[in-house]
Design a protein around this motif. Structure first.
Motif, short mmCIF file in Angstrom:
data_model
loop_
_atom_site.label_atom_id
_atom_site.label_comp_id
_atom_site.label_asym_id
_atom_site.label_seq_id
_atom_site.Cartn_x
_atom_site.Cartn_y
_atom_site.Cartn_z
N GLN A 254 1.21 -1.21 -0.38
CA GLN A 254 -0.34 0.07 -0.04
C GLN A 254 0.80 1.37 0.10
N SER A 255 2.51 0.96 -0.18
CA SER A 255 3.27 2.15 -0.30
C SER A 255 2.75 3.22 -1.73
N ALA A 256 1.67 3.13 -2.16
CA ALA A 256 1.52 3.86 -2.74
C ALA A 256 0.16 5.51 -2.08
N ASP A 257 -0.21 4.81 -1.69
CA ASP A 257 -1.35 5.44 -1.12
C ASP A 257 -1.15 5.24 0.02
N LYS A 258 -1.06 7.25 0.77
CA LYS A 258 -0.72 7.98 1.99
C LYS A 258 -1.64 6.53 3.15
N LYS A 259 -3.36 6.60 2.97
CA LYS A 259 -4.07 6.08 4.09
C LYS A 259 -4.12 4.42 3.90
N LEU A 260 -3.69 4.14 4.90
CA LEU A 260 -3.60 2.49 5.08
C LEU A 260 -4.91 1.78 4.85
N GLU A 261 -4.63 0.68 4.57
CA GLU A 261 -6.41 -0.25 4.89
C GLU A 261 -6.28 -1.10 4.80
N ALA B 136 7.09 2.86 19.75
CA ALA B 136 7.55 4.49 19.62
C ALA B 136 6.53 5.50 20.15
N ASP B 137 7.49 6.53 20.45
CA ASP B 137 6.79 7.71 20.88
C ASP B 137 5.63 8.36 19.85
N GLU B 138 4.88 9.18 20.30
CA GLU B 138 3.76 9.75 19.05
C GLU B 138 4.80 10.94 19.01
N ALA C 260 6.15 -2.38 6.72
CA ALA C 260 5.70 -0.88 7.68
C ALA C 260 5.79 0.47 6.62
N TYR C 261 4.80 0.74 7.50
CA TYR C 261 5.15 2.41 6.61
C TYR C 261 5.54 3.33 7.15
N ASP C 262 5.18 4.43 7.28
CA ASP C 262 5.59 5.69 8.08
C ASP C 262 4.38 6.52 8.05
N GLY D 75 11.62 6.05 12.90
CA GLY D 75 12.24 5.60 11.30
C GLY D 75 10.74 4.85 11.06
N PRO D 76 10.61 5.05 9.56
CA PRO D 76 9.12 3.61 10.15
C PRO D 76 10.32 2.32 9.51
N TYR D 77 11.30 2.06 9.14
CA TYR D 77 12.08 0.79 8.99
C TYR D 77 10.91 0.02 7.87
#
Length: 257
Positions: free
Chosen positions: A73-80, A95-97, A167-169, A175-177
């Motif tokens: 889903q890397s092409a879409d910033k909103k994950l499904e 991770a922290d907010e 994993a996504y940012d 960091g998103p790793y």
């Protein structure tokens, strides 16, 4: 999941001491400047175990359902997110907010902390480290070794059942790793599991992998320095350092050396 590579580095130093340097007890001379108590436990392994315990705690219990972003889903910033059987997957990170100021003692950190969704990469990190843990601790703490091996083999099965959870940012506290190519993680995990168990299925997997005996080539954009997006060399190094049933009469030589 950067903690996997960090932990592997500590465990590899220990195994290198055993199998390459011929040390009866690696780093027993105090050369590892780690602030561990004098409890007759090897300081290097005490440090590694702290992180292994954390990784084990990140594994989803059997039968637990979770929501995860299945597929690329890397092409879409909103994950499904899809509801799936999360049995034995590993959560990607905590991770922290938002990014926390450094230096800051943990008890003074006021940020909310979040657990990232499970990922296939984190699950394979756990499979690799759990297998490595099992062989090192077998004569030191058999119960812990067995716990690690069970977690590792369960993680391997879970990763094969859910091979495309990436994993996504999606929040800013670390960091998103991120990593969309996981064949190297599968190779690394299979290599560590093979060394520990001698299971022919793992042997067949690594020998048929395009990463078989692969080493870094110095180009981080493809197969360069060992980091979270390129872990194949970790498996190759373990195969070179630790005795196994791979081929006792042959010298392991890196492919394309």
């Amino acid at each position: 999941m950067n903690s996997g590579i960090t932990t592997w580095t500590l465990l590899n130093l220990y195994e290198r001491g055993l199998w390459v340097d011929g040390a009866v007890l690696p780093f027993s001379d105090g050369s590892a400047k780690i602030p561990e108590p004098q409890d007759r436990v090897n300081a290097l392994l005490s440090e590694a175990r702290w992180n292994i315990e954390f990784m084990l705690a990140m594994q989803v219990p059997s039968g637990q359902r979770v929501y995860a972003p299945v597929g690329d889903q890397s092409a879409d910033k909103k994950l499904e997110l899809s509801e799936i059987d999360g049995s034995h997957l590993a959560f990607h990170k905590i991770a922290d907010e938002a990014w926390t100021g450094i230096p800051l003692p943990p008890h003074k950190d006021t940020q909310k902390r979040y657990v990232g969704q499970p990922s296939t990469a984190a699950t394979l990190n756990l499979a690799a480290i759990g297998a490595q843990c099992a062989r090192i601790w077998m004569d030191l703490d058999k119960n812990f070794a067995n716990r690690c091996l069970t977690a590792a083999e369960n993680a391997w099965q879970a990763a094969n059942q859910q091979p495309d959870i990436y994993a996504y940012d999606n929040f800013t506290g670390s960091g998103p790793y991120d990593d969309l190519s996981l064949s190297d993680e599968f190779y690394w995990a299979a290599a560590e599991l093979f060394i520990t168990t001698g299971n022919k299925n793992y042997q067949s997997y690594i020998q048929s992998s395009p990463h078989y005996l692969e080493t870094p080539k110095g180009n981080r954009d493809t197969e360069g320095d060992m980091f979270w997006q390129y872990t194949a060399a970790l498996g190759t190094i373990s195969l070179a350092v630790v005795p196994s049933t791979l081929d006792k009469d042959a010298t392991i030589e890196a492919r394309d050396a």
